[in-house]
Write an enzyme that holds these catalytic residues in place. Structure first.
Site, PDB file in Angstrom:
ATOM      1  N   ASN A  10       0.876  -1.174   0.000  1.00  0.00           N
ATOM      2  CA  ASN A  10       0.000   0.000   0.000  1.00  0.00           C
ATOM      3  C   ASN A  10       0.912   1.223   0.000  1.00  0.00           C
ATOM      4  OD1 ASN A  10      -1.868   1.980   0.386  1.00  0.00           O
ATOM      5  ND2 ASN A  10      -2.380   1.421   2.500  1.00  0.00           N
ATOM      6  N   TRP A  11       1.085   1.798  -1.179  1.00  0.00           N
ATOM      7  CA  TRP A  11       1.998   2.947  -1.288  1.00  0.00           C
ATOM      8  C   TRP A  11       1.418   4.216  -0.654  1.00  0.00           C
ATOM      9  CZ3 TRP A  11       3.713   2.487  -7.175  1.00  0.00           C
ATOM     10  CH2 TRP A  11       4.701   1.484  -7.284  1.00  0.00           C
ATOM     11  N   LYS A  12       0.142   4.202  -0.360  1.00  0.00           N
ATOM     12  CA  LYS A  12      -0.537   5.393   0.197  1.00  0.00           C
ATOM     13  C   LYS A  12      -0.274   6.603  -0.714  1.00  0.00           C
ATOM     14  CE  LYS A  12      -0.040   3.429   4.768  1.00  0.00           C
ATOM     15  NZ  LYS A  12      -0.211   3.611   6.204  1.00  0.00           N
ATOM     16  N   HIS A  97      -9.690   1.215   4.450  1.00  0.00           N
ATOM     17  CA  HIS A  97      -8.438   1.387   5.194  1.00  0.00           C
ATOM     18  C   HIS A  97      -8.700   2.298   6.399  1.00  0.00           C
ATOM     19  CE1 HIS A  97      -4.354   2.593   6.191  1.00  0.00           C
ATOM     20  NE2 HIS A  97      -3.967   1.497   5.577  1.00  0.00           N
ATOM     21  N   GLU A  99      -7.140   4.696   7.519  1.00  0.00           N
ATOM     22  CA  GLU A  99      -6.963   6.128   7.235  1.00  0.00           C
ATOM     23  C   GLU A  99      -8.194   6.690   6.515  1.00  0.00           C
ATOM     24  OE1 GLU A  99      -3.148   5.679   5.343  1.00  0.00           O
ATOM     25  OE2 GLU A  99      -2.328   5.089   7.282  1.00  0.00           O
ATOM     26  N   GLU A 169      -6.032  -5.154  10.194  1.00  0.00           N
ATOM     27  CA  GLU A 169      -4.988  -4.176  10.492  1.00  0.00           C
ATOM     28  C   GLU A 169      -5.313  -3.458  11.799  1.00  0.00           C
ATOM     29  OE1 GLU A 169      -2.791  -2.912   6.745  1.00  0.00           O
ATOM     30  OE2 GLU A 169      -4.572  -1.651   6.812  1.00  0.00           O
ATOM     31  N   GLY A 175       1.758   2.043  10.726  1.00  0.00           N
ATOM     32  CA  GLY A 175       2.675   3.169  10.588  1.00  0.00           C
ATOM     33  C   GLY A 175       3.322   3.583  11.903  1.00  0.00           C
ATOM     34  N   SER A 215       2.875  -2.437  10.406  1.00  0.00           N
ATOM     35  CA  SER A 215       4.320  -2.440  10.632  1.00  0.00           C
ATOM     36  C   SER A 215       4.985  -3.777  10.298  1.00  0.00           C
ATOM     37  CB  SER A 215       4.651  -2.004  12.066  1.00  0.00           C
ATOM     38  OG  SER A 215       4.174  -0.686  12.282  1.00  0.00           O
TER      39      SER A 215
HETATM   40  C1  PEP Z   1      -1.116   0.051   5.916  1.00  0.00           C
HETATM   41  O1  PEP Z   1      -1.156   1.218   5.616  1.00  0.00           O
HETATM   42  O2  PEP Z   1      -1.993  -0.697   5.489  1.00  0.00           O
HETATM   43  C2  PEP Z   1      -0.043  -0.407   6.788  1.00  0.00           C
HETATM   44  C3  PEP Z   1      -0.126  -1.603   7.302  1.00  0.00           C
HETATM   45  O3  PEP Z   1       0.998   0.452   7.014  1.00  0.00           O
HETATM   46  P1  PEP Z   1       2.401   0.102   7.761  1.00  0.00           P
HETATM   47  O4  PEP Z   1       2.893  -1.178   7.156  1.00  0.00           O
HETATM   48  O5  PEP Z   1       3.277   1.263   7.486  1.00  0.00           O
HETATM   49  O6  PEP Z   1       2.067  -0.079   9.206  1.00  0.00           O
END
Ligand code: PEP
Length: 255
Positions: A10-12, A97, A99, A169, A175, A215
Site C-alpha cells: 500500500n503505497w498510500k 483502510h 486512514e 490491520e 505506521g 508495521s
Molecule cells: C497500511 O497502511 O496498510 C499499513 C499496514 O501500514 P504500515 O505497514 O506502514 O504499518
C-alpha cells in the site's frame, strides 16, 4: 485448507508515476515469473496508469487502487469510479483502510456500497478492518471486528466471498513501528475467521484469505506468515522500498 498467500504493497500517497518507473524496474526484475504468492501493488490514482503499463506483461504481479467511489458516474467532483479503474487495468481495490475511516469519515455502510460496486465491476476488494488501541484495551476487540465485518459485507453472498480478501490491520500497529505479536495477530485472525464462519459457513471461512497489516517488515514477516490464519500482508512503510518489499514477498514464498 491451503490458501495462496497474498502480499500487497500500500503505497498510500507516495510514489509518483516517475518514481514508480524506478521502483518497478527493480521490483519486477526480481519477480518476473509466477510464484506461489499473489503479489499486489497498491498505487495512487495518478500512478495507476503508469504502474499498469509497467506491470502489464508481468505474470506474478497485480495492481490495486487504494479507494474507489461507490457511484457509477456523474457529478461527484474528485471521485474515481469502478469503470475508470477497470479501464486502467486495476485488479484489486483496497477498501475501508483505517486512514479512510478515521481521516475521511468512511463508515461500514459506505464501505459496503464500495465492496458491492467493486465486485460488480469484476475487481476484487481488499477489505480492511481493525480496532483502535482504546477499543482493544476496553475489551471491545471482538464486537468492533464483528460489526465491521457484518456491516461491510452486508448483502454479500458466499460465492462472492471467493473474490474478497480481508486485511486485519490493528490501527495501533499501522505506521507506528509497533507490530502485533505473532500470537496476538494469530489469535485475532482466528477470531475474524470464526466471524466469517458464522456469516458464510465453514467452507467460505476456510477459503477466505486474511492478510495481516501493521508495521510488517522484512524482520518480522517470516514469523507472522507462519501463523495458520495469516494468509499474507498489507504493507505500508516497508513497501516503499522495492528491495524491502521483495524481502517480505520472499518470506511469503518461503513460508
Ligand atoms: C497500511 O497502511 O496498510 C499499513 C499496514 O501500514 P504500515 O505497514 O506502514 O504499518
Amino acid at each position: 485448507m491451503s490458501r495462496k498467500p497474498i502480499i500487497a504493497a500500500n503505497w498510500k500517497m507516495n510514489v509518483t508515476p516517475s518514481e514508480a518507473v524506478t521502483y518497478l524496474d527493480t521490483f519486477l526484475s526480481t519477480f518476473s515469473q509466477p510464484v506461489n504468492v499473489d503479489i499486489v501493488i497498491g498505487a495512487s490514482f495518478v500512478t495507476l496508469p503508469k504502474a499498469a503499463e509497467l506491470i502489464g506483461p508481468n505474470p506474478a504481479v497485480d495492481l490495486a487502487a487504494q479507494n474507489m467511489s461507490h457511484e457509477a458516474n456523474g457529478a461527484f467532483t474528485g471521485e474515481t469510479s469502478a469503470a475508470m479503474l477497470n479501464d486502467v487495468g486495476v485488479d484489486y481495490v483496497i477498501l475501508g483502510h483505517s486512514e479512510r475511516r478515521s481521516l475521511y469519515g468512511e463508515d461500514d455502510a459506505v464501505i459496503n456500497k464500495k465492496v458491492h460496486a467493486t465486485l460488480a465491476a469484476g475487481m476484487k476488494p481488499i477489505l480492511c478492518i481493525g480496532e483502535s488501541l482504546e477499543e482493544r484495551e476496553g475489551g471491545q476487540l471482538e464486537s468492533v471486528l464483528t460489526s465491521q465485518l457484518e456491516g461491510s459485507l452486508a448483502g454479500i453472498s458466499a460465492d462472492q466471498m471467493a473474490d474478497i480478501v480481508i486485511a486485519y490491520e490493528p490501527v495501533w500497529a499501522i505506521g507506528t513501528g509497533v507490530t502485533a505479536s505473532k500470537e496476538q495477530a494469530q489469535e485475532t485472525q482466528a477470531f475474524v475467521r470464526s466471524v466469517l464462519e458464522k456469516i458464510f459457513g465453514s467452507d467460505v471461512a476456510g477459503a477466505t484469505r486474511i492478510q495481516y497489516g501493521g508495521s510488517v517488515k522484512p524482520g518480522n514477516a517470516e514469523e507472522l506468515i507462519n501463523q495458520p490464519d495469516i494468509d499474507g500482508f498489507l504493507v505500508g512503510g516497508a513497501a516503499l522500498d522495492p528491495n524491502s518489499f521483495a524481502e517480505i514477498v520472499g518470506a511469503g514464498i518461503g513460508g
